[in-house]
Write a protein that holds these residues in place. Structure first.
Motif, PDB file in Angstrom:
ATOM      1  N   LEU A 163       0.829  -1.210   0.000  1.00 11.02           N
ATOM      2  CA  LEU A 163       0.000   0.000   0.000  1.00 11.02           C
ATOM      3  C   LEU A 163       0.860   1.257   0.000  1.00 11.02           C
ATOM      4  CD1 LEU A 163      -2.508   1.657   0.191  1.00 11.02           C
ATOM      5  CD2 LEU A 163      -2.819   0.912   2.555  1.00 11.02           C
ATOM      6  N   GLU A 167       0.661   4.189  -2.670  1.00 13.47           N
ATOM      7  CA  GLU A 167       0.482   5.575  -2.225  1.00 13.47           C
ATOM      8  C   GLU A 167       1.529   6.484  -2.866  1.00 13.47           C
ATOM      9  OE1 GLU A 167      -0.580   7.165   2.037  1.00 13.47           O
ATOM     10  OE2 GLU A 167       1.590   6.886   1.923  1.00 13.47           O
ATOM     11  N   THR A 172      -4.918   4.363  -5.809  1.00 17.91           N
ATOM     12  CA  THR A 172      -5.755   3.689  -4.815  1.00 17.91           C
ATOM     13  C   THR A 172      -6.197   2.354  -5.399  1.00 17.91           C
ATOM     14  OG1 THR A 172      -6.587   5.809  -3.999  1.00 17.91           O
ATOM     15  CG2 THR A 172      -7.841   3.833  -3.396  1.00 17.91           C
ATOM     16  N   HIS A 173      -5.865   1.263  -4.732  1.00 20.47           N
ATOM     17  CA  HIS A 173      -6.254  -0.054  -5.236  1.00 20.47           C
ATOM     18  C   HIS A 173      -7.752  -0.264  -5.075  1.00 20.47           C
ATOM     19  CE1 HIS A 173      -6.858  -4.447  -5.173  1.00 20.47           C
ATOM     20  NE2 HIS A 173      -5.905  -4.445  -6.083  1.00 20.47           N
ATOM     21  N   ALA A 174      -8.268   0.071  -3.909  1.00 21.39           N
ATOM     22  CA  ALA A 174      -9.710   0.057  -3.613  1.00 21.39           C
ATOM     23  C   ALA A 174     -10.335  -1.329  -3.658  1.00 21.39           C
ATOM     24  CB  ALA A 174     -10.470   0.997  -4.557  1.00 21.39           C
ATOM     25  N   PHE A 176      -8.552  -4.256  -1.859  1.00 24.60           N
ATOM     26  CA  PHE A 176      -7.904  -5.188  -0.929  1.00 24.60           C
ATOM     27  C   PHE A 176      -8.974  -5.960  -0.165  1.00 24.60           C
ATOM     28  CE2 PHE A 176      -4.315  -2.195  -1.296  1.00 24.60           C
ATOM     29  CZ  PHE A 176      -3.230  -3.058  -1.328  1.00 24.60           C
ATOM     30  N   TYR A 214     -15.337  -0.648   3.577  1.00 25.00           N
ATOM     31  CA  TYR A 214     -14.974   0.694   3.128  1.00 25.00           C
ATOM     32  C   TYR A 214     -15.329   1.732   4.186  1.00 25.00           C
ATOM     33  CZ  TYR A 214     -14.348  -1.324  -1.531  1.00 25.00           C
ATOM     34  OH  TYR A 214     -13.928  -2.088  -2.589  1.00 25.00           O
ATOM     35  N   SER A 226      -5.464   6.839   0.216  1.00 25.83           N
ATOM     36  CA  SER A 226      -4.964   5.741   1.047  1.00 25.83           C
ATOM     37  C   SER A 226      -5.900   5.393   2.193  1.00 25.83           C
ATOM     38  CB  SER A 226      -3.576   6.086   1.601  1.00 25.83           C
ATOM     39  OG  SER A 226      -2.631   6.186   0.569  1.00 25.83           O
ATOM     40  N   ASP A 229      -7.765   2.256   1.193  1.00 26.74           N
ATOM     41  CA  ASP A 229      -6.987   1.015   1.236  1.00 26.74           C
ATOM     42  C   ASP A 229      -6.577   0.644   2.654  1.00 26.74           C
ATOM     43  OD1 ASP A 229      -7.174   0.575  -1.470  1.00 26.74           O
ATOM     44  OD2 ASP A 229      -5.280   1.557  -1.957  1.00 26.74           O
TER      45      ASP A 229
END
Length: 296
Positions: A163, A167, A172-174, A176, A214, A226, A229
């Protein structure tokens, strides 16, 4: 011979025993009950065939795109083609951004956390891993209760390390979660394998299955960052510790869970690098440094 037999019976993955069909046939011939009257012969052949059958068939479950199959080396996503194309497109963008922004050594380090190959084979999206690579959702089910803390500690460490790299790229992976994070036991590593919601700037989609992971803020602002994530990896760690809801409430009464660790997982944060420094201090203050083998 006794040590050899013990190694076979304790193995949990076919490639650890057989590298080829010829090796398999040689073992079956060596230990076939009709040719070898050793009391363990039947047990060995049965165990060997069980591992071989799993390696050939794989394990099936559903991720966000639909059907997914893995034998822990060949990983095949067979679901919604549009979602798979989005995941592949986001993966390609991520690799391009990383190559552009990192020097050679930093890029190689970055790739420790992501597939080195993610390609379509017909309508299937496939990844072939170098080492045994297992979905975290499967790993969680196999870890003994008295060992979950020490394993989740290092798995979380790898998640937050990945992460921090994302960053630094403004990504942003969004996504995980226990289905997208794969564990590589042999090298104490992880691989992030799907990229359905990856973004920069504004979040457009989330995982419906893990909606409660979330932060509430994202549903008001839809701003990427971040903080999303961090919430996802902390909730994922909480699931690994035994609370499938991700809330962490039931873990308060678990004597195996360090209260400082749990407080950290429950605390919302916005900066991954600062959070990683805080996490490392917690580990240094509460746990001895050791390589904990994950036998799966």
């Amino acid at each position: 011979m006794k040590t050899y037999i013990k190694n076979i019976l304790s193995s949990t993955w076919y490639p650890d025993i057989c590298k080829s069909e010829l090796e398999y046939k040689q073992l079956v011939k060596l230990f076939h009950p009709d040719l070898n009257k050793d009391l363990d012969s039947q047990k060995i052949v049965t165990h060997l065939n069980m591992l071989k059958n799993f390696y050939e068939r794989g394990e099936e479950y559903n991720d966000e795109s639909g059907k997914f199959n893995t034998n822990y080396r060949l990983h095949r996503w067979k679901g919604d083609i549009q979602l798979l194309k989005k995941s592949k497109s986001n993966y390609d963008k991520l690799i391009h951004i990383a190559k552009t922004n990192f020097d050679k050594d930093s890029f190689l380090h970055f790739m420790n956390y992501f597939p080195s190959n993610l390609e379509f084979e017909g309508s299937e999206l496939q990844y072939i891993s170098q080492y045994k690579c297992i979905p975290l959702s499967t790993v969680i089910k196999k870890i003994e209760a008295n060992e979950k803390v020490k394993h989740i500690n290092w798995i979380y460490s790898r998640m937050i390390e990945s992460l921090v790299l994302l960053e630094s790229l403004g990504i942003t992976h969004a996504g995980f979660n226990p289905d997208s994070v794969f564990v590589v036991p042999e090298i104490h590593g992880i691989k992030i394998t799907s990229f359905y919601h990856m973004c920069a700037g504004e979040l457009s989609t989330i995982s419906a299955k893990y909606k409660l992971f979330y932060p509430a803020q994202v549903f008001k602002t839809k701003i990427a960052g971040s903080y999303i994530d961090l919430s996802l990896i902390k909730k994922t760690a909480i699931v690994g510790l035994g609370d499938m809801s991700g809330s962490g409430v039931k873990l308060r009464s678990d004597s195996l869970i360090n209260p400082t660790v749990l407080d950290y997982f429950l605390y919302p944060e916005a900066n991954a690098f600062n959070s990683m420094k805080k996490w490392r201090k917690i580990l240094d203050s509460n746990f001895s440094k050791e390589f904990v083998e994950l036998k799966i």
